[in-house]
Design a protein around this motif. Structure first.
Motif, PDB file in Angstrom:
ATOM      1  N   ASN A  17       0.822  -1.211   0.000  1.00 59.92           N
ATOM      2  CA  ASN A  17       0.000   0.000   0.000  1.00 59.92           C
ATOM      3  C   ASN A  17       0.856   1.260   0.000  1.00 59.92           C
ATOM      4  OD1 ASN A  17      -2.658  -1.005  -0.145  1.00 59.92           O
ATOM      5  ND2 ASN A  17      -2.476  -1.689   1.974  1.00 59.92           N
ATOM      6  N   SER A  18       2.018   1.213   0.637  1.00 59.15           N
ATOM      7  CA  SER A  18       2.914   2.368   0.615  1.00 59.15           C
ATOM      8  C   SER A  18       3.447   2.620  -0.793  1.00 59.15           C
ATOM      9  CB  SER A  18       4.086   2.144   1.574  1.00 59.15           C
ATOM     10  OG  SER A  18       3.615   2.000   2.888  1.00 59.15           O
ATOM     11  N   LEU A  21       0.601   4.013  -2.853  1.00 56.27           N
ATOM     12  CA  LEU A  21       0.366   5.411  -2.496  1.00 56.27           C
ATOM     13  C   LEU A  21       1.394   6.314  -3.169  1.00 56.27           C
ATOM     14  CD1 LEU A  21      -1.164   7.551  -0.861  1.00 56.27           C
ATOM     15  CD2 LEU A  21       0.420   7.094   1.020  1.00 56.27           C
ATOM     16  N   ILE A  25       0.426   9.096  -6.017  1.00 59.91           N
ATOM     17  CA  ILE A  25       0.752  10.499  -5.772  1.00 59.91           C
ATOM     18  C   ILE A  25       1.679  11.017  -6.864  1.00 59.91           C
ATOM     19  CG2 ILE A  25       2.058  12.034  -4.236  1.00 59.91           C
ATOM     20  CD1 ILE A  25       0.829  10.500  -1.888  1.00 59.91           C
ATOM     21  N   SER A  44      -5.244   7.292  -4.159  1.00 59.78           N
ATOM     22  CA  SER A  44      -4.262   7.689  -3.142  1.00 59.78           C
ATOM     23  C   SER A  44      -4.900   7.745  -1.766  1.00 59.78           C
ATOM     24  CB  SER A  44      -3.665   9.056  -3.480  1.00 59.78           C
ATOM     25  OG  SER A  44      -2.984   9.030  -4.692  1.00 59.78           O
ATOM     26  N   ILE A  45      -6.108   8.276  -1.696  1.00 62.19           N
ATOM     27  CA  ILE A  45      -6.824   8.355  -0.418  1.00 62.19           C
ATOM     28  C   ILE A  45      -7.149   6.956   0.100  1.00 62.19           C
ATOM     29  CG2 ILE A  45      -8.985   9.104   0.663  1.00 62.19           C
ATOM     30  CD1 ILE A  45      -8.819  11.584  -1.218  1.00 62.19           C
ATOM     31  N   LEU A  48      -3.947   5.399   1.411  1.00 59.03           N
ATOM     32  CA  LEU A  48      -3.594   6.015   2.689  1.00 59.03           C
ATOM     33  C   LEU A  48      -4.477   5.471   3.810  1.00 59.03           C
ATOM     34  CD1 LEU A  48      -1.898   8.110   4.207  1.00 59.03           C
ATOM     35  CD2 LEU A  48      -3.678   9.780   3.683  1.00 59.03           C
ATOM     36  N   ILE A  51      -3.253   2.055   4.759  1.00 60.42           N
ATOM     37  CA  ILE A  51      -2.024   2.149   5.548  1.00 60.42           C
ATOM     38  C   ILE A  51      -2.350   2.487   6.996  1.00 60.42           C
ATOM     39  CG2 ILE A  51       0.054   3.552   5.897  1.00 60.42           C
ATOM     40  CD1 ILE A  51       0.255   3.699   2.813  1.00 60.42           C
ATOM     41  N   ILE A  52      -3.263   3.437   7.203  1.00 58.05           N
ATOM     42  CA  ILE A  52      -3.638   3.832   8.563  1.00 58.05           C
ATOM     43  C   ILE A  52      -4.288   2.671   9.307  1.00 58.05           C
ATOM     44  CG2 ILE A  52      -5.208   5.326   9.879  1.00 58.05           C
ATOM     45  CD1 ILE A  52      -4.617   7.495   7.723  1.00 58.05           C
TER      46      ILE A  52
END
Length: 148
Positions: A17-18, A21, A25, A44-45, A48, A51-52
């Motif tokens: 996912n990183s 992202l 971006i 991208s959202i 993110l 990832i969170i």
């Protein structure tokens, strides 16, 4: 019997996912395909957010797995043994356990975990296998799908 369990650390999910992202971006920033700018922004959202959620799972407190006759309790969720299709074990070192329900292809979010403590892990898996054998639930060693 009661054991401490925790969500597995999904390092590969975090890395993937990183990378996604950063790629989205970069595509949005460099305007590689201008008509797709909003799609890259939305993706991208989403990356993110994933990832969170994955990082939040790293920080989550351990919870309990309890084995009772005819039932298994994961966290505070009660699952009847007749509703379990299989107990799935993925991996050998620090295995991930999944409880697949009879009406599902994927393992639900709250029903995959790993045992805490290497010294108790073998004992816990042995007890889980014994519980499954007593309740005619197959135990299968294979890869299984989960929701992130």
């Amino acid at each position: 019997m009661e054991y401490k369990i925790k969500k597995p650390k999904l390092i590969i999910t975090l890395i993937a996912n990183s990378v996604l992202l950063l790629a989205f971006i970069n595509m949005w920033r460099l305007r590689i395909a201008p008509p797709l700018d909003y799609i890259y922004l939305i993706l991208s959202i989403v990356a993110l957010f994933m990832i969170i959620v994955t990082i939040a799972r790293f920080a989550a407190k351990p919870y309990d797995l309890r084995l009772h006759p005819g039932k298994i309790y994961v966290k505070n969720r009660e699952v009847d043994s007749t509703k379990i299709r299989a107990v799935l074990i993925r991996g050998y070192f620090n295995p991930m356990i999944g409880i697949q329900l009879a009406n599902r292809r994927m393992v639900p979010v709250g029903l995959y975990f790993r045992f805490i403590g290497r010294e108790r892990e073998d004992h816990a898996i042995r007890d889980l296998k014994q519980w499954a054998k007593e309740h005619d639930v197959p135990v299968v060693h294979r890869y299984f799908w989960t929701w992130f």
